[in-house]
Scaffold this motif. Structure first.
Motif, mmCIF file in Angstrom:
data_model
loop_
_atom_site.group_PDB
_atom_site.id
_atom_site.type_symbol
_atom_site.label_atom_id
_atom_site.label_comp_id
_atom_site.label_asym_id
_atom_site.label_seq_id
_atom_site.Cartn_x
_atom_site.Cartn_y
_atom_site.Cartn_z
ATOM 1 N N CYS A 31 8.108 0.731 5.396
ATOM 2 C CA CYS A 31 7.981 2.036 4.730
ATOM 3 C C CYS A 31 9.315 2.481 4.119
ATOM 4 N N HIS A 89 3.561 -6.779 7.555
ATOM 5 C CA HIS A 89 3.093 -5.392 7.636
ATOM 6 C C HIS A 89 1.652 -5.271 7.149
ATOM 7 N N CYS A 93 9.356 2.792 9.726
ATOM 8 C CA CYS A 93 9.515 1.348 9.931
ATOM 9 C C CYS A 93 10.220 0.716 8.722
ATOM 10 N N CYS A 126 3.122 5.055 8.498
ATOM 11 C CA CYS A 126 2.004 4.107 8.498
ATOM 12 C C CYS A 126 1.396 3.920 9.880
ATOM 13 N N CYS A 183 5.589 4.376 13.595
ATOM 14 C CA CYS A 183 6.163 4.846 12.328
ATOM 15 C C CYS A 183 5.383 6.087 11.884
#
Ligand code: AMP
Ligand code: FES
Ligand code: ZN
Ligand code: ZN
Length: 310
Positions: A300, A145, A297, A287, A284
């Protein structure tokens, strides 16, 4: 044993290539080979901006060194994971990345996961032990990520990691044992940019781990020798040991296994692509990264859950 190019005493003998080289010629050979792989798999060009994910280990620091020597525009990113329990693993690896960058006058971005999200990897692993399991799974999710976020937010064309042949062969071995077709179809030297995910490349994927150790030592790169303390007893280490036993009896077996897989996949003989049409992705809401899970996601959700529990 003599160097094939100059007849001086060889520093390294690569049985699988039937090639022995002295220090000077080895330090030329590795970048030359890397350049060939970059071109062969169309990883990136000299015009593009590359972000190298550096962990402080021999592979990723060597990769950065090689790309700079080859004249590529390459900056680094270090992710502080907060793994400083028994040994100062994160602290020391960050120091070595910063030292390398300072000595060579290179740009290094540092992201501290705990400062950014209020939770280090060990904290996240503890609070989400039911959902995510071992720290390595949490860590893998966070690294993917964050690497993607930095590459995307700062406008890099491509993200490069230091995975070597031993890493790739071990992952391939694991995925083959369970015929994980979804993962098998995604494994390779290049993962193209897709749906807001940066292009990812592994320029060292055809070098044995031993070759990268030799490169780092011979070029005087100071790197962290310790493995991550959480990696102990992991499946990937077991697969690496198993493949090393095979390699001892059949030099070149790892390379043949990996390259044979890439060929088979390219020819489409062994895999049916239709099985792996990715599910529908959406951004998402938190983010902005693409995800297939409903709403936020996985990253998160993990952060939110951990912050609620804390
Ligand atoms: P690993 O997953 O630890 O085997 O590392 C594979 C690759 O991921 C390394 O060669 C690096 O390119 C990258 N990487 C691992 N840990 C970090 C980190 N803390 N910060 C930045 N990149 C990393
Ligand atoms: Fe992430 Fe070990 S490096 S758990
Ligand atoms: Zn020589
Ligand atoms: Zn998200």
């Amino acid at each position: 044993m003599k160097c094939r190019k100059c007849q001086n005493k060889a520093s390294i003998h690569m049985r699988q290539h039937k090639l022995a080289l002295c220090k000077e010629h080895y330090l030329e050979w590795i970048p030359e080979q890397t350049e060939k792989f970059i071109k062969k798999y169309q990883m990136f060009t000299h015009e593009e901006n590359i972000l190298v994910a550096v962990s402080g280990g021999k592979d990723s620091l060597s990769l950065w060194d090689i790309l700079v020597r080859l004249g590529y525009k390459a900056d680094g990113v270090y992710l502080g994971l907060g793994i400083d329990e028994d040994i100062n693993y994160s602290h020391e690896s960050q120091r070595l990345c910063e030292k390398f960058a300072a000595e060579k006058n290179l740009k290094l971005h540092v992201v501290d996961i705990e400062k950014e999200y209020g939770q280090s990897i060990p904290m996240l692993a503890q609070s989400s032990h039911r959902g995510y399991g071992k720290p390595c799974a949490v860590c893998g999710l966070a690294k993917r990520h964050e690497m993607n976020r930095v590459a995307r937010d700062l406008g890099y064309d491509v993200l490069a990691t230091g995975h070597n042949l031993d890493d790739e062969a071990a992952v391939l071995f694991g995925n083959t044992l369970s015929w994980a077709s979804e993962f098998l179809l995604r494994q390779g030297p290049v993962l193209p940019e897709k749906n807001g995910l940066a292009r990812k490349v592994k320029p060292l994927c055809r070098f044995y781990e031993r070759e990268m150790t030799a490169y780092a030592l011979l070029s005087g790169i100071e790197y962290i020798y310790e493995e991550c303390p959480f990696a102990e007893g992991s499946k990937s280490i077991f697969y690496k040991e198993t493949l090393n036993q095979l390699e001892t009896v059949r030099p070149g077996a790892k390379l043949i296994f990996y390259l044979g897989f890439l060929e088979a996949r390219k020819s489409g003989e062994l895999f049916i692509e239709k099985n792996v049409e990715a599910g529908v992705l959406h951004d998402c809401p938190k983010c902005g990264q693409p995800t297939s899970t409903p709403d936020f996601c996985s990253f998160c959700r993990m952060i939110e859950k951990a912050n609620v529990e804390a």
